[in-house]
Design a protein around this motif. Structure first.
Motif, PDB file in Angstrom:
ATOM      1  N   ARG A 119      40.756  81.841 -21.452  1.00  0.00           N
ATOM      2  CA  ARG A 119      39.436  81.608 -22.267  1.00  0.00           C
ATOM      3  C   ARG A 119      40.096  81.817 -23.849  1.00  0.00           C
ATOM      4  O   ARG A 119      39.561  81.151 -24.798  1.00  0.00           O
ATOM      5  CB  ARG A 119      38.520  82.932 -22.053  1.00  0.00           C
ATOM      6  N   ARG A 120      40.930  82.894 -24.025  1.00  0.00           N
ATOM      7  CA  ARG A 120      41.525  82.857 -25.255  1.00  0.00           C
ATOM      8  C   ARG A 120      42.185  81.763 -25.925  1.00  0.00           C
ATOM      9  O   ARG A 120      42.003  81.718 -26.989  1.00  0.00           O
ATOM     10  CB  ARG A 120      42.415  84.385 -25.063  1.00  0.00           C
TER      11      ARG A 120
ATOM     12  N   GLN B  84      39.773  79.195 -26.917  1.00  0.00           N
ATOM     13  CA  GLN B  84      39.152  79.548 -28.343  1.00  0.00           C
ATOM     14  C   GLN B  84      40.373  79.248 -29.292  1.00  0.00           C
ATOM     15  O   GLN B  84      39.987  78.741 -30.452  1.00  0.00           O
ATOM     16  CB  GLN B  84      38.876  80.952 -28.204  1.00  0.00           C
TER      17      GLN B  84
ATOM     18  N   GLU C 270      39.957  76.652 -32.408  1.00  0.00           N
ATOM     19  CA  GLU C 270      40.117  77.127 -34.013  1.00  0.00           C
ATOM     20  C   GLU C 270      41.302  76.350 -34.716  1.00  0.00           C
ATOM     21  O   GLU C 270      41.153  75.943 -35.703  1.00  0.00           O
ATOM     22  CB  GLU C 270      40.570  78.785 -34.058  1.00  0.00           C
TER      23      GLU C 270
ATOM     24  N   VAL D  97      33.898  72.949 -22.641  1.00  0.00           N
ATOM     25  CA  VAL D  97      34.220  73.640 -23.979  1.00  0.00           C
ATOM     26  C   VAL D  97      35.322  72.944 -24.646  1.00  0.00           C
ATOM     27  O   VAL D  97      34.974  72.898 -26.231  1.00  0.00           O
ATOM     28  CB  VAL D  97      34.716  75.067 -23.457  1.00  0.00           C
TER      29      VAL D  97
ATOM     30  N   TRP E 138      28.703  71.644 -26.785  1.00  0.00           N
ATOM     31  CA  TRP E 138      29.094  72.747 -26.212  1.00  0.00           C
ATOM     32  C   TRP E 138      30.099  73.611 -27.111  1.00  0.00           C
ATOM     33  O   TRP E 138      31.006  72.794 -27.567  1.00  0.00           O
ATOM     34  CB  TRP E 138      29.182  72.593 -24.836  1.00  0.00           C
ATOM     35  N   ASP E 139      30.147  74.731 -26.978  1.00  0.00           N
ATOM     36  CA  ASP E 139      31.460  75.524 -27.442  1.00  0.00           C
ATOM     37  C   ASP E 139      31.372  76.862 -26.477  1.00  0.00           C
ATOM     38  O   ASP E 139      30.850  77.144 -25.623  1.00  0.00           O
ATOM     39  CB  ASP E 139      31.254  75.865 -28.957  1.00  0.00           C
ATOM     40  N   MET E 140      32.439  77.759 -27.136  1.00  0.00           N
ATOM     41  CA  MET E 140      32.566  79.025 -26.196  1.00  0.00           C
ATOM     42  C   MET E 140      31.596  79.879 -26.238  1.00  0.00           C
ATOM     43  O   MET E 140      31.413  80.623 -25.087  1.00  0.00           O
ATOM     44  CB  MET E 140      33.785  79.679 -26.939  1.00  0.00           C
ATOM     45  N   GLN E 141      30.495  79.832 -27.097  1.00  0.00           N
ATOM     46  CA  GLN E 141      29.331  80.309 -27.334  1.00  0.00           C
ATOM     47  C   GLN E 141      28.231  80.046 -25.950  1.00  0.00           C
ATOM     48  O   GLN E 141      27.284  80.850 -25.584  1.00  0.00           O
ATOM     49  CB  GLN E 141      28.777  80.843 -28.452  1.00  0.00           C
ATOM     50  N   SER E 142      28.616  78.673 -25.569  1.00  0.00           N
ATOM     51  CA  SER E 142      27.673  78.250 -24.955  1.00  0.00           C
ATOM     52  C   SER E 142      27.846  78.756 -23.189  1.00  0.00           C
ATOM     53  O   SER E 142      26.909  78.498 -22.286  1.00  0.00           O
ATOM     54  CB  SER E 142      27.771  76.753 -24.837  1.00  0.00           C
TER      55      SER E 142
ATOM     56  N   GLY F  56      25.202  80.131 -20.548  1.00  0.00           N
ATOM     57  CA  GLY F  56      24.159  79.625 -20.711  1.00  0.00           C
ATOM     58  C   GLY F  56      23.279  78.702 -19.812  1.00  0.00           C
ATOM     59  O   GLY F  56      23.928  78.065 -19.121  1.00  0.00           O
TER      60      GLY F  56
END
Length: 267
Positions: free
Chosen positions: A183-184, A187, A191, A212, A236-240, A243
């Motif tokens: 996951r990291r 991200q 970035e 993602v 979609w992104d990591m915050q999705s 959801g």
């Protein structure tokens, strides 16, 4: 928001044109992909998603120039791909391919010096820049055995980005990592893309990772791989993650990949 592939009417950066790929086993010749066509544009994050054995990695190797199509062609910047080149850099899953006798700085500098395009000082400056970019500035003089799996993956990404390729090719680069590190790294990859806007072709068999990481996803059928559908995923992104809308999108993709039409598509 308009995704990068739609910003201009310019020609694609990379085109896969009716590419069929085969490989030999002791028993028979296996058709890995069948007449696949794809277009990648500048700054796309394009994901190849499909079940194991659908030809994703073989197609990536063909784009890298390691495998020649039996039908069709790969075109980069308007020129057919005839073999490997520094304009296409591959990051594989096996990060332990880093030479153990070289430091992080040495590993990132090595291909820059081998290409003979930069002086030693220029190669060092560029390598340090990308090492900083992936958050390993404090580990420039460390050796691979002193790094975690996630840190090795960052070295591999820094080494690839330092070559400033036209297309960065990633073959399930995070599949061997634990869930939190994976996951990291997703991200951190996003970035880095947000800063550098490189063109990315990413192979995975994880639906969530595809949603993602990618802004466009090509769904491949079981072998021989064909393009079953293409999906825009820039919403979609990591915050999705987690959801309801994200989970519904993942379920729709699952149905497209493995639904009732699966047998017919693979025939």
């Amino acid at each position: 928001m308009q995704h990068p592939g739609q910003m201009t009417a310019a020609a694609p950066l990379l085109s896969v044109e009716n590419v069929t790929l085969e490989y030999a086993t002791p028993q028979r010749v296996v058709r890995a992909t069948h007449r696949i066509s794809l277009d990648l544009f500048e700054a796309d994050r394009f994901v190849l998603l499909g079940p194991s054995g659908c030809g994703k990695s073989t197609l990536l190797k063909a784009i890298a120039g390691f495998v020649q199509p039996v039908e069709g062609r790969v075109v980069l910047d308007g020129k057919p791909v005839a073999g490997p080149g520094p304009d296409r850099i591959v990051v594989f899953q096996e990060f332990d391919q880093l030479p153990p006798w070289k430091t992080v700085l040495g590993n990132v500098m090595f291909p820059l010096r081998a290409a003979r395009r930069l002086s030693r000082a220029e190669a060092r400056d560029r390598a340090l820049h990308y090492i900083e970019r992936v958050g390993l500035g404090a580990f420039a003089e460390a050796y691979p055995h002193q790094l975690s799996g996630g840190m090795k993956s960052r070295v591999a990404i820094a080494r690839a980005l330092a070559m400033q390729p036209r297309v960065l090719l990633m073959d399930e680069p995070f599949a061997a990592l634990d869930a939190l590190t994976r996951r990291r790294m997703q991200q951190e990859l996003l970035e880095l893309w947000d800063e550098a806007r490189f063109t990315l072709l990413f192979v995975t068999h994880s639906i969530e990772e595809a949603l993602v990481v990618g802004n466009r996803i090509a769904l491949l059928s079981p072998r021989p791989g064909r393009v079953r559908a293409e999906i825009n995923s820039h919403a979609w992104d990591m915050q999705s993650l987690g959801g309801a809308d994200f989970q519904a999108a993942a379920q729709r993709i699952d149905h497209l990949l493995f639904g009732p039409g699966d047998a017919e598509a693979a025939a």
